[in-house]
Design an enzyme around this catalytic site. Structure first.
Site, PDB file in Angstrom:
ATOM      1  N   THR A 127       2.044  -3.530   4.519  1.00  0.00           N
ATOM      2  CA  THR A 127       1.958  -1.771   4.431  1.00  0.00           C
ATOM      3  C   THR A 127       2.917  -1.366   4.054  1.00  0.00           C
ATOM      4  O   THR A 127       4.180  -1.846   4.253  1.00  0.00           O
ATOM      5  CB  THR A 127       1.255  -1.242   5.475  1.00  0.00           C
ATOM      6  OG1 THR A 127       2.195  -1.873   6.643  1.00  0.00           O
ATOM      7  CG2 THR A 127       0.263  -1.890   6.222  1.00  0.00           C
ATOM      8  N   ASP A 128       2.718  -0.300   3.491  1.00  0.00           N
ATOM      9  CA  ASP A 128       4.376   0.101   3.394  1.00  0.00           C
ATOM     10  C   ASP A 128       4.918   0.657   4.707  1.00  0.00           C
ATOM     11  O   ASP A 128       3.315   0.312   5.888  1.00  0.00           O
ATOM     12  CB  ASP A 128       4.729   2.121   2.854  1.00  0.00           C
ATOM     13  CG  ASP A 128       5.976   2.316   2.122  1.00  0.00           C
ATOM     14  OD1 ASP A 128       6.395   1.764   2.777  1.00  0.00           O
ATOM     15  OD2 ASP A 128       5.470   2.827   0.959  1.00  0.00           O
ATOM     16  N   PHE A 129       5.927   0.891   5.125  1.00  0.00           N
ATOM     17  CA  PHE A 129       6.722   0.790   6.736  1.00  0.00           C
ATOM     18  C   PHE A 129       6.428   1.554   7.903  1.00  0.00           C
ATOM     19  O   PHE A 129       6.377   2.832   7.306  1.00  0.00           O
ATOM     20  CB  PHE A 129       8.352   0.508   6.925  1.00  0.00           C
ATOM     21  CG  PHE A 129       8.780  -1.200   6.097  1.00  0.00           C
ATOM     22  CD1 PHE A 129       9.218  -1.955   6.437  1.00  0.00           C
ATOM     23  CD2 PHE A 129       7.558  -2.299   5.123  1.00  0.00           C
ATOM     24  CE1 PHE A 129       9.739  -2.571   6.632  1.00  0.00           C
ATOM     25  CE2 PHE A 129       8.128  -2.921   4.552  1.00  0.00           C
ATOM     26  CZ  PHE A 129       9.120  -3.403   5.682  1.00  0.00           C
ATOM     27  N   THR A 172       0.966  -1.022  -0.167  1.00  0.00           N
ATOM     28  CA  THR A 172       0.327  -0.522  -0.054  1.00  0.00           C
ATOM     29  C   THR A 172       1.143   0.726   0.141  1.00  0.00           C
ATOM     30  O   THR A 172       2.504   1.311  -0.013  1.00  0.00           O
ATOM     31  CB  THR A 172      -1.037  -0.638   1.236  1.00  0.00           C
ATOM     32  OG1 THR A 172      -0.070   0.304   2.322  1.00  0.00           O
ATOM     33  CG2 THR A 172      -1.656  -1.385   1.179  1.00  0.00           C
ATOM     34  N   TYR A 193       1.318   5.202   1.559  1.00  0.00           N
ATOM     35  CA  TYR A 193       1.064   6.254   2.789  1.00  0.00           C
ATOM     36  C   TYR A 193      -0.050   7.127   2.670  1.00  0.00           C
ATOM     37  O   TYR A 193      -0.626   7.515   3.830  1.00  0.00           O
ATOM     38  CB  TYR A 193       2.483   6.990   3.034  1.00  0.00           C
ATOM     39  CG  TYR A 193       3.473   6.094   3.578  1.00  0.00           C
ATOM     40  CD1 TYR A 193       3.563   5.166   4.612  1.00  0.00           C
ATOM     41  CD2 TYR A 193       4.829   5.960   2.811  1.00  0.00           C
ATOM     42  CE1 TYR A 193       4.462   4.503   4.954  1.00  0.00           C
ATOM     43  CE2 TYR A 193       5.976   5.440   3.738  1.00  0.00           C
ATOM     44  CZ  TYR A 193       5.703   4.703   4.619  1.00  0.00           C
ATOM     45  OH  TYR A 193       7.069   4.295   5.194  1.00  0.00           O
TER      46      TYR A 193
END
Length: 577
Positions: A296-298, A258, A260
């Protein structure tokens, strides 16, 4: 033999058997996609991060993004070390190592990494500049083989974002502004990386990103930072930005990451994509029918803390007021299966025990995660051959292919008859040892027959360890730099190559340079061949080059080819090609 360990059984049967044997804490650990730094057997001095023993043996985590990758022997040895730790756990679930791109020129601690002994091609935007899907597939297959050799089995690439906002700091990781070309490149890249439309023991699984698209960032700012949290669609082109993702999923991309940012003005809840059920369950799962792992992105739930080095807040845009457990529940209920950058399974456990996340949702996520481990063959053989890695990674065949792609990516913008075999040359930002093969190097332009200069696209320098690595802001060269280059051109013919990690404004340089070329990561000798006329650059420009910064500021972030009267159009080729 337990059923889940039996390679003769269908993957789904093995997944079901293992899932039934797992405790809730073990499932929660599988949902965490943490970070790891490799090194000699042991951990970083000063214990800056939890040790591999704590993460694997105590917390039960088995997914790790590699932050710093050392030489191939050390990396391969490290993979075998962590697989030993995983094998000693109750169920022996193998570790999956992942990584951002490592076969280009960019060096950003949050997005891409050079070095590690891998064979270097250009940045992904340079792959697009070759306009050659077969070559891109070949390069991706080589990169896949090198990654597998050291134990990296999930790629946080390709990027399916479209480069419609020229100021965006991540353009070098995209396949450009033209959606049609981006689709062709993405299809070829995934085929090369995964080895076909699915994944198997000879694959590196692609995690296409950043769904549903980071390209139209407001002001070109990046959503790693609060000031860049908004993706905007003033031209109503949201559907256009979905095209490369549609192609990536049709090509069999195993996983999705995904973005942010908050998609503004498209009729969905305005929160970061990781928290948005309409985007993940409604659009990605529903309309596109994707049933693979969504990560998810981190660090969208918690921040990242490296004691004494950096402290970064979470990228929890739109839900900043929620506590960590509530954010975790929101992510899982939105449709994401893994929490990128998170290393505390307790967040997942708390979300379930509170009743916010049903146990069935956890099983659904874990099933997808286990499925990919089985398909990649990690349960059969998670180990790598250290000696084979040393021979394969960075070997002559890979390096030669990387250089061939670099050469194919160079784009001729303006070309006149360059002096043939100049006797004396003045050079800037070029290795003098390599330059010596092109003429006698002199220290002043007025003493040369030809001036050869390599530049990097301009950007506004930002304060902060991470902020400084993102090249954003103005695309115009400072006036003093233009004056300096013009003075050189008044004394001697000037040949310039610009590293275009973003679409720089080259209008003034084009007025006085004899030769002007664009590059996306190429060795000095390849650039010099172009600048001296020994080679005709074959590349195709992968985005418009704007005529001015004002034209960029007046364009719409989501609309391709929207800057007025660009200096060079996307698709431009060398006049002599």
């Amino acid at each position: 033999m337990l059923p889940y360990k039996n390679p003769e059984l269908p993957v789904e049967d093995r997944v079901t058997d293992l899932l039934d044997r797992m405790t809730l804490p073990e499932k929660a650990a599988l949902i965490c996609h943490s970070r790891m730094t490799a090194g000699p057997i042991g951990d970083l001095p000063g214990d800056l991060f939890p040790s591999s023993e704590e993460l694997i043996s105590e917390r039960g985590i088995t997914h790790f993004a590699m932050m710093a990758v050392p030489d191939p022997v050390t990396m391969a040895t490290w993979n075998n070390h962590v697989q030993d730790l995983a094998a000693a756990t109750r169920l022996g679930i193998p570790v999956t190592l992942s990584s951002d791109p490592r076969h280009g020129w960019a060096s950003n601690p949050a997005t891409a990494h050079s070095g590690g002994g891998f064979s270097a091609g250009p940045e992904p935007i340079g792959l697009a500049a070759t306009d050659d899907p077969d070559l891109v597939r070949e390069f991706a297959a080589m990169a896949s083989a090198e990654l597998r050799a050291v134990g990296i089995r999930v790629a946080f690439h390709p990027m399916a974002d479209l480069a419609t906002e020229p100021r965006w700091a991540r353009i070098s990781g995209t396949f450009g502004e033209d959606a049609d070309r981006a689709v062709r490149m993405i299809e070829a890249y995934i085929a090369g990386m995964q080895g076909g439309t699915g994944i198997g023991p000879d694959s590196v699984a692609c995690m296409v990103k950043h769904f549903p698209g980071n390209g139209p960032q407001a002001g070109g700012e990046d959503p790693h930072f609060a000031y860049g949290r908004d993706a905007v669609y003033p031209g109503g082109m949201f559907e256009h930005h979905l095209r490369p993702f549609d192609a990536a999923l049709a090509a069999g991309s195993a996983q999705v990451m995904t973005c942010y940012s908050i998609a503004r003005g498209i009729g969905v809840r305005e929160v970061g994509a990781s928290f948005n059920r309409e985007l993940l369950t409604g659009l990605l799962r529903g309309r596109f029918g994707f049933d693979g792992v969504v990560c998810t992105d981190f660090n969208v739930v918690t921040g990242m803390e490296i004691p004494g080095v950096v402290s970064l807040p979470p990228r929890d845009w739109g839900v900043e007021d929620l506590d960590d457990v509530a954010k975790t529940a929101l992510v899982l209920n939105a449709g994401a299966d893994q929490l990128g950058g998170e290393s505390d399974p307790g967040l997942v456990l708390a979300a379930v025990s509170s009743g916010a996340v049903p146990a069935e949702r956890i099983d659904e996520a874990v099933r997808r995660i286990l499925r990919d481990k089985f398909r990649l063959g990690l349960f059969e053989n998670p180990y790598v051959d250290v000696d084979a890695a040393a021979k394969l990674v960075g070997a002559s065949r890979g390096r030669e292919l990387g250089r061939r792609v670099q050469a194919r990516s160079l784009v001729g913008l303006k070309s006149a008859a360059a002096p043939v075999a100049p006797a004396r040359i003045y050079v800037e930002n070029i290795d003098p040892v390599i330059a010596a093969g092109y003429g006698e190097i002199v220290s002043a332009p007025e003493d040369a027959d030809l001036a050869l200069v390599r530049l990097k696209a301009p950007y506004d320098k930002r304060e902060g360890l991470l902020e400084s690595a993102f090249h954003a802001g103005s695309l115009e060269f400072p006036a003093e730099e233009i004056d300096r280059l013009r003075t050189i051109a008044e004394r001697v013919p000037l040949a310039v190559e610009v590293y275009l990690d973003r679409p720089a404004v080259l209008t003034p340089i084009a007025e006085f340079a004899t030769v002007l070329a664009g590059g996306f990561g190429a060795d000095d000798d390849l650039a010099l061949d172009v600048l001296t006329g020994r080679a005709v650059p074959p590349g195709v420009l992968p985005f418009d080059l704007p005529r001015s910064q004002r034209a960029v500021e007046e364009s719409r972030a989501d609309v391709p080819f929207d800057t007025a009267d660009p200096l060079y159009r996307c698709g431009h080729r060398c006049p002599r090609a």
